[in-house]
Design a protein around this motif. Structure first.
Motif, PDB file in Angstrom:
ATOM      1  N   GLY A 116       5.942   3.911  17.934  1.00 14.01           N
ATOM      2  CA  GLY A 116       4.520   4.191  17.876  1.00 14.01           C
ATOM      3  C   GLY A 116       3.746   3.055  17.244  1.00 14.01           C
ATOM      4  O   GLY A 116       4.320   2.211  16.537  1.00 14.01           O
ATOM      5  N   LEU A 117       2.455   3.014  17.507  1.00 12.79           N
ATOM      6  CA  LEU A 117       1.573   2.028  16.897  1.00 12.79           C
ATOM      7  C   LEU A 117       1.326   2.379  15.434  1.00 12.79           C
ATOM      8  O   LEU A 117       1.243   3.554  15.075  1.00 12.79           O
ATOM      9  N   LEU A 118       1.180   1.362  14.600  1.00  9.67           N
ATOM     10  CA  LEU A 118       0.991   1.594  13.163  1.00  9.67           C
ATOM     11  C   LEU A 118      -0.368   2.198  12.853  1.00  9.67           C
ATOM     12  O   LEU A 118      -0.482   3.065  11.985  1.00  9.67           O
ATOM     13  N   GLU A 119      -1.416   1.705  13.500  1.00 10.27           N
ATOM     14  CA  GLU A 119      -2.780   2.190  13.267  1.00 10.27           C
ATOM     15  C   GLU A 119      -3.116   2.231  11.784  1.00 10.27           C
ATOM     16  O   GLU A 119      -3.684   3.195  11.271  1.00 10.27           O
ATOM     17  N   GLY A 120      -2.750   1.163  11.064  1.00  7.49           N
ATOM     18  CA  GLY A 120      -3.071   1.038   9.651  1.00  7.49           C
ATOM     19  C   GLY A 120      -2.071   1.644   8.690  1.00  7.49           C
ATOM     20  O   GLY A 120      -2.177   1.448   7.479  1.00  7.49           O
ATOM     21  N   ALA A 121      -1.088   2.379   9.190  1.00  4.92           N
ATOM     22  CA  ALA A 121      -0.103   3.031   8.316  1.00  4.92           C
ATOM     23  C   ALA A 121       1.047   2.069   7.991  1.00  4.92           C
ATOM     24  O   ALA A 121       1.282   1.086   8.695  1.00  4.92           O
ATOM     25  N   HIS A 122       1.774   2.365   6.927  1.00  2.00           N
ATOM     26  CA  HIS A 122       3.007   1.634   6.604  1.00  2.00           C
ATOM     27  C   HIS A 122       4.033   1.956   7.690  1.00  2.00           C
ATOM     28  O   HIS A 122       4.130   3.121   8.136  1.00  2.00           O
ATOM     29  N   PRO A 123       4.821   0.975   8.139  1.00  2.00           N
ATOM     30  CA  PRO A 123       5.756   1.225   9.243  1.00  2.00           C
ATOM     31  C   PRO A 123       6.687   2.418   9.033  1.00  2.00           C
ATOM     32  O   PRO A 123       6.876   3.230   9.944  1.00  2.00           O
TER      33      PRO A 123
END
Length: 197
Positions: free
Chosen positions: A87-94
């Motif tokens: 999934g894409l991170l979208e600003g979150a920690h991996p």
């Protein structure tokens, strides 16, 4: 855009900005012989992402998904790709993003994930850097149905595949997704090393 000792930006033009941003750059690149060459390049940016392969030591299975991929269809190949969850991170920690993706896509929640490496999957045209993780799962870790998020167009099949079968599926072409192949081969090499003494 930052100029460096080997790169001078002349101009940029955003060609498309929908799910991601496609930009054309005009630039000068300093070649190894010291001369400058003007180039035109396009780069697609939709953010960085994360992927993970979970292995069940009791059943010797890996947890994979199968879903429709339009670009694969457009290339004339079987578009129902077998993949590791991602999934894409979208600003979150991996790692945080990966835990959420595992629940959304597979319905499984795990406590421990190990970061393996970060890889540029298509550096000639895409900015994305993909963080790779591995982990262990058991059938009793299931907390939901998985299948993805319907309003995002996801319709994901969850698959429990024996590791040795999955490795064979690389050779037959049934698994042809780069991130999944890297994770499967990494797991196989680590398993081989642990038994090699």
């Amino acid at each position: 855009m930052k100029n460096t000792e080997y790169l001078r930006f002349i101009d940029k033009e955003v060609l498309s900005e929908n799910w991601g941003r496609l930009t054309r750059y005009r630039l000068e690149y300093r070649r190894r012989d010291g001369s400058w060459q003007e180039l035109s390049r396009e780069s697609y940016d939709h953010g960085n992402a994360v992927t993970c392969l979970l292995f069940d030591p009791e059943t010797k299975c890996v947890l994979l998904t199968r879903q429709f991929r339009l670009p694969v269809h457009l290339n004339g190949k079987d578009p129902f790709l077998i993949e590791s969850p991602a999934g894409l991170l979208e600003g979150a920690h991996p790692e945080d993003r990966m835990r959420a993706e595992l629940i959304e896509e597979t319905g499984y929640e795990v406590s421990e994930l190990e970061h393996l490496f970060d890889v540029h999957m298509s550096p000639g045209s895409v900015t994305e850097c993909l963080s790779f993780y591995s982990g262990t799962y058991h059938l009793n870790n299931k907390v939901g149905d998985g299948g993805g998020v319907e309003h995002e167009g996801e319709d994901i099949e969850v698959m429990h595949v024996p590791l040795q079968k999955a490795l064979g599926m690389i050779r037959t072409g049934e698994i042809c997704d780069a991130k999944t192949i890297l994770l499967l081969q990494n797991l196989a090499l680590r398993d081989y090393a642990s038994h090699d003494g």
